[in-house]
Design an enzyme around this catalytic site. Structure first.
Site, PDB file in Angstrom:
ATOM      1  N   HIS A 213       0.561  -1.117  -0.064  1.00 44.06           N
ATOM      2  CA  HIS A 213      -0.479  -0.323  -0.204  1.00 44.06           C
ATOM      3  C   HIS A 213       0.789   1.095   0.110  1.00 44.06           C
ATOM      4  O   HIS A 213       0.319   2.542   0.213  1.00 44.06           O
ATOM      5  CB  HIS A 213      -0.717  -0.371   1.309  1.00 44.06           C
ATOM      6  CG  HIS A 213      -1.998  -1.071   0.804  1.00 44.06           C
ATOM      7  ND1 HIS A 213      -3.588  -0.309   1.437  1.00 44.06           N
ATOM      8  CD2 HIS A 213      -2.413  -2.020   0.331  1.00 44.06           C
ATOM      9  CE1 HIS A 213      -3.958  -1.193   0.914  1.00 44.06           C
ATOM     10  NE2 HIS A 213      -3.826  -2.355   0.173  1.00 44.06           N
ATOM     11  N   SER A 217      -0.066  -1.063  -6.048  1.00 42.93           N
ATOM     12  CA  SER A 217      -0.048  -2.240  -7.116  1.00 42.93           C
ATOM     13  C   SER A 217       0.907  -1.796  -8.828  1.00 42.93           C
ATOM     14  O   SER A 217       0.562  -0.769  -8.642  1.00 42.93           O
ATOM     15  CB  SER A 217      -1.419  -2.522  -7.642  1.00 42.93           C
ATOM     16  OG  SER A 217      -1.834  -3.678  -6.448  1.00 42.93           O
ATOM     17  N   LYS A 241     -14.744  -7.191  -7.571  1.00 47.33           N
ATOM     18  CA  LYS A 241     -14.021  -8.547  -9.252  1.00 47.33           C
ATOM     19  C   LYS A 241     -12.708  -9.494  -7.692  1.00 47.33           C
ATOM     20  O   LYS A 241     -13.009 -10.537  -8.838  1.00 47.33           O
ATOM     21  CB  LYS A 241     -12.618  -7.698  -9.319  1.00 47.33           C
ATOM     22  CG  LYS A 241     -11.761  -8.259 -11.303  1.00 47.33           C
ATOM     23  CD  LYS A 241     -11.358  -7.046 -11.529  1.00 47.33           C
ATOM     24  CE  LYS A 241     -10.737  -7.971 -12.782  1.00 47.33           C
ATOM     25  NZ  LYS A 241      -9.637  -7.494 -13.699  1.00 47.33           N
ATOM     26  N   ASP A 242     -11.948  -9.188  -7.176  1.00 49.52           N
ATOM     27  CA  ASP A 242     -11.643 -10.136  -6.060  1.00 49.52           C
ATOM     28  C   ASP A 242     -13.167 -10.968  -5.965  1.00 49.52           C
ATOM     29  O   ASP A 242     -12.237 -12.137  -5.670  1.00 49.52           O
ATOM     30  CB  ASP A 242     -11.542  -9.955  -5.050  1.00 49.52           C
ATOM     31  CG  ASP A 242      -9.993  -8.913  -5.266  1.00 49.52           C
ATOM     32  OD1 ASP A 242      -9.770  -9.001  -6.105  1.00 49.52           O
ATOM     33  OD2 ASP A 242      -9.187  -8.311  -4.800  1.00 49.52           O
ATOM     34  N   GLU A 285       5.080 -33.823  -1.018  1.00 49.72           N
ATOM     35  CA  GLU A 285       3.524 -33.322  -1.314  1.00 49.72           C
ATOM     36  C   GLU A 285       3.864 -33.131  -2.617  1.00 49.72           C
ATOM     37  O   GLU A 285       5.373 -32.247  -2.843  1.00 49.72           O
ATOM     38  CB  GLU A 285       2.978 -32.179  -0.531  1.00 49.72           C
ATOM     39  CG  GLU A 285       2.702 -33.307   0.580  1.00 49.72           C
ATOM     40  CD  GLU A 285       1.250 -33.395   0.642  1.00 49.72           C
ATOM     41  OE1 GLU A 285       1.204 -35.027  -0.542  1.00 49.72           O
ATOM     42  OE2 GLU A 285       0.203 -33.216   0.280  1.00 49.72           O
TER      43      GLU A 285
END
Lengths: 434, 253
Positions: A213, A217, A241-242, A285
């Site tokens: 922040h 971005s 959108k998220d 894994e």
């Protein structure tokens, strides 16, 4: 200082003394975000949501789990059989680990493609690498807890890696185990640490978000926000959108939880740990397979350094190298959209990592193609390991000097050149992006 | 990026068959039709009950089922009375009592299945050194799952090539290494089914595999039922979220 839109006196009273509402207004509502983020920017918030899910399901599981070599396996089965919706909680936690890595791997490759690690986001990137390391440690510790055959033998193999350290290796392994083999003391401390580390991850995630922040971005064109036309507030544009991205993720995730909960696991882990019986193939894994391949690819001594130690160093170096990535890649252009050569090599790196994963899943001595017996997985592993380091240590510094990048658009809002077309097209047909 | 990504995914699919490595010479396990496969799969109740009968009369002599309780049998269609009777037919070691002595008592519905041997050593000693594994999770604990178990039970064939079969070992097409210490457990009419179904080897293998798939995943039916609802809900919700997203973003481009 208080700019909150609310006229509610209680909210005003609180905010004057503890500005939580102003904070939320700033960071989640007004927070200026580039308007051109594509769906690859969904994976950060997705990872955060999975982290919370893992902590919540994990705490519930810990209420029913017994960290003791005699009871651990049975207590997990009790969760599966007798605890109300215990099977659901455990399958969400189990598949949640895999989902976490899928999401974080995409998040990392997104950063690599669009140059999100470049100035001024170097610390943001490095904090992300710390999170990856913590996640790997947490996942490894958690996989040991059900005390199945793979749990036990995986723990034995991985902790034994530390014995490669010269002089103090053996004492360190004994110290890690809390005894002379992987046993009850080991299981107990693994449980304790598996409980602790997720909260450490939360702490680093907070720093990761603070760093994010500070400069905001990155975006698909990789140029900074220049004026108000380039940016939109986080809410409602990116919240919705998220949320839509979360919906898509949950559909896929639920399919695994409800219809293929053990698809990504190994059947041997439904056999209780037996220190006297080694499984025919010890495999980690899936998310550790590329690293496992790098570990096994060093089969030769260099001077006084033994192959085993070199393998361990190579494995850790494969992640450590990411810390110095911002200084290996000096190209001033962030996004691969305007770096025609880097873009090709990016995809070769992706393929290389996939091949490393396949190598990790197979026995080193098996031939890759049934027709050519002389070409074994160990050889493929060596080549792809060498290429992995070649990409970061040699290719990126050279590209920074010699690559001829395409011209950048003047702003995010008016991308007049090359990349602009792609943005406009992607925006016009958002369906294709999902 | 999207176009290139799909290219990589395609390549991944090309490469992936090589990652599922075949284990040596053991025959490929053929896929079978099971009532519990698929989106809406459920366990066939008659098959489960016959399967329990096969387990009880054939397998239980050597193999335990220690994670399953007798009360669980109510879930596969046995009445409370039948469950109590089944449990009571077993002897459970309990204690200590007020005098500090261990004692034996008839089983209760709440008891877990009594294992045939008190410990691993006793099991090995009674079986020529081989350990008959507990079957509670066997379907989940083997690659191939139910298909593998069915194939194993019906895989006692004559060896195609001349294979040296040592004393106390048996040839099985599907067992890793093809030499197994368990003799063929099923024979024609080995059990007399309570529902008069003809007890062929194939039938018994199918039934006991269904039963053991249930013991491994007793939650399977409610898991799949819940899954359908969850997926339907999520798909509708996601569709609506997409519509909202489109509406909110409409004025941006």
């Amino acid at each position: 200082m208080s700019k909150i839109g609310s006229s509610n006196p209680v909210i005003k009273w609180i905010d004057h003394r503890l500005p939580v509402f102003t904070f939320m207004q700033h960071e989640l509502h007004e927070y200026p975000t580039p308007k051109n983020l594509n769906y690859f920017w969904n994976f950060g918030s997705l990872a955060g949501i999975i982290l919370v899910t893992m902590i919540v399901t994990g705490i519930v599981l810990s209420m029913h789990y017994t960290a003791h070599v005699d009871y651990a396996f049975d207590s997990v089965e009790r969760i599966m059989r007798d605890v109300n919706y215990g099977w659901l909680i455990r399958y969400v936690h189990m598949n949640g680990a895999s989902a976490f890595f899928v999401v974080v791997f995409i998040h990392i490759f997104r950063g690599l493609y669009y140059g999100s690690y470049k100035a001024p986001r170097e610390l943001l990137w490095m904090l992300g690498v710390v999170i990856l390391l913590l996640m790997m440690a947490t996942a490894f510790l958690g996989y040991v807890l059900p005390w199945g055959q793979m749990s036990f033998w995986g723990a034995t193999v991985i902790t034994n890696l530390f014995s490669a350290i010269p002089f103090v290796g053996e004492p360190i392994v004994t110290w890690l185990w809390g005894g002379f083999s992987v046993d009850n003391a080991t299981l107990n401390r693994f449980f304790s640490l598996h409980f602790l580390l997720p909260f450490v991850i939360v702490g680093v995630v907070v720093l990761h978000i603070v760093a994010l922040h500070t400069h905001g971005s990155n975006n698909p064109v990789g140029i900074s926000i220049k004026n108000n036309d380039d940016q939109i507030p986080f809410h409602p544009y990116y919240t919705i959108k998220d949320l839509f991205g979360l919906g898509v993720f949950l559909v896929v995730f639920s399919w695994f939880v409800f219809y293929a909960p053990n698809y990504l696991g190994h059947p041997d882990n439904y056999i209780q740990a037996d220190p006297l019986q080694t499984p025919p193939h010890i495999v980690p894994e899936w998310y550790f397979l590329p690293f496992y391949a790098i570990l096994r690819s060093i089969t030769f001594d260099i001077l006084f350094l033994e192959a085993k130690l070199l393998g361990v160093i190579a494995m850790f170096a494969s992640i450590a190298i990411l810390f110095i990535l911002p200084w290996l890649d000096r190209s001033p252009v962030r996004s691969a959209r305007f770096r025609p050569v880097y873009r090709q090599f990016f995809w070769i790196l992706v393929i290389d990592c996939v091949i490393l994963g396949i190598v990790g899943a197979n026995s080193p001595d098996d031939p890759v193609f049934s027709g050519a017996k002389w070409f074994q997985y160990i050889h493929l592993g060596m080549i792809s390991t060498a290429y992995y380091f070649f990409h970061f240590l040699i290719l990126l510094p050279l590209l920074s000097i010699f690559e001829k990048t395409n011209p950048l658009p003047t702003s995010i809002n008016e991308p007049v050149l090359g990349g602009g077309k792609a943005t406009a097209m992607a925006a016009a047909k958002p369906m294709e992006k999902a | 990026m999207y176009k290139a990504l799909s290219g990589v995914l395609g390549l991944l699919m090309l490469l992936s068959p090589s990652s599922t490595c075949a284990a040596g010479t053991t025959a490929e396990v053929p896929a079978q039709v099971w009532s519990f496969k698929g989106l809406f799969g459920t366990f066939s109740r008659p098959s489960l009950q016959r399967g329990y009968q096969v387990y009880n009369e054939v397998c239980a002599g050597c193999h335990g089922l220690r994670l399953v309780a007798y009360r669980n049998l109510a879930e596969i269609g046995f009445s409370e009375k039948q469950v109590k009777k089944i449990a009571a037919s077993m002897t459970v070691k309990d204690g200590p009592n007020d005098e500090g002595e261990m004692f034996e008592r008839p089983g209760r519905s709440s008891d877990r299945f009594v294992s045939p041997f008190p410990n691993k050593q006793a099991a090995r000693s009674a079986n020529n050194g081989a350990y008959p594994p507990d079957l509670s999770l066997i379907v989940k604990a083997r690659i191939g799952g139910a298909d593998y178990l069915y194939s194993l039970l019906t895989g006692y064939k004559e060896p195609k090539k001349v294979t040296e079969v040592p004393e106390g070992m048996y040839y099985n097409l599907y067992y890793p290494g093809q030499l197994i210490a368990m003799p063929s457990p099923l024979s024609e009419d080995g059990v007399e089914y309570a529902d008069k179904t003809k007890a062929t080897v194939d039938q018994m293998a199918r039934d006991v595999t269904t039963f053991l798939a249930w013991t491994a995943e007793p939650e399977l039916e409610s898991r799949k039922r819940t899954g359908v609802k969850v997926l339907l809900f999520l798909i509708i919700l996601t569709g609506m979220l997409y519509a909202v997203k489109r509406k909110i973003w409409a004025n941006i481009h």
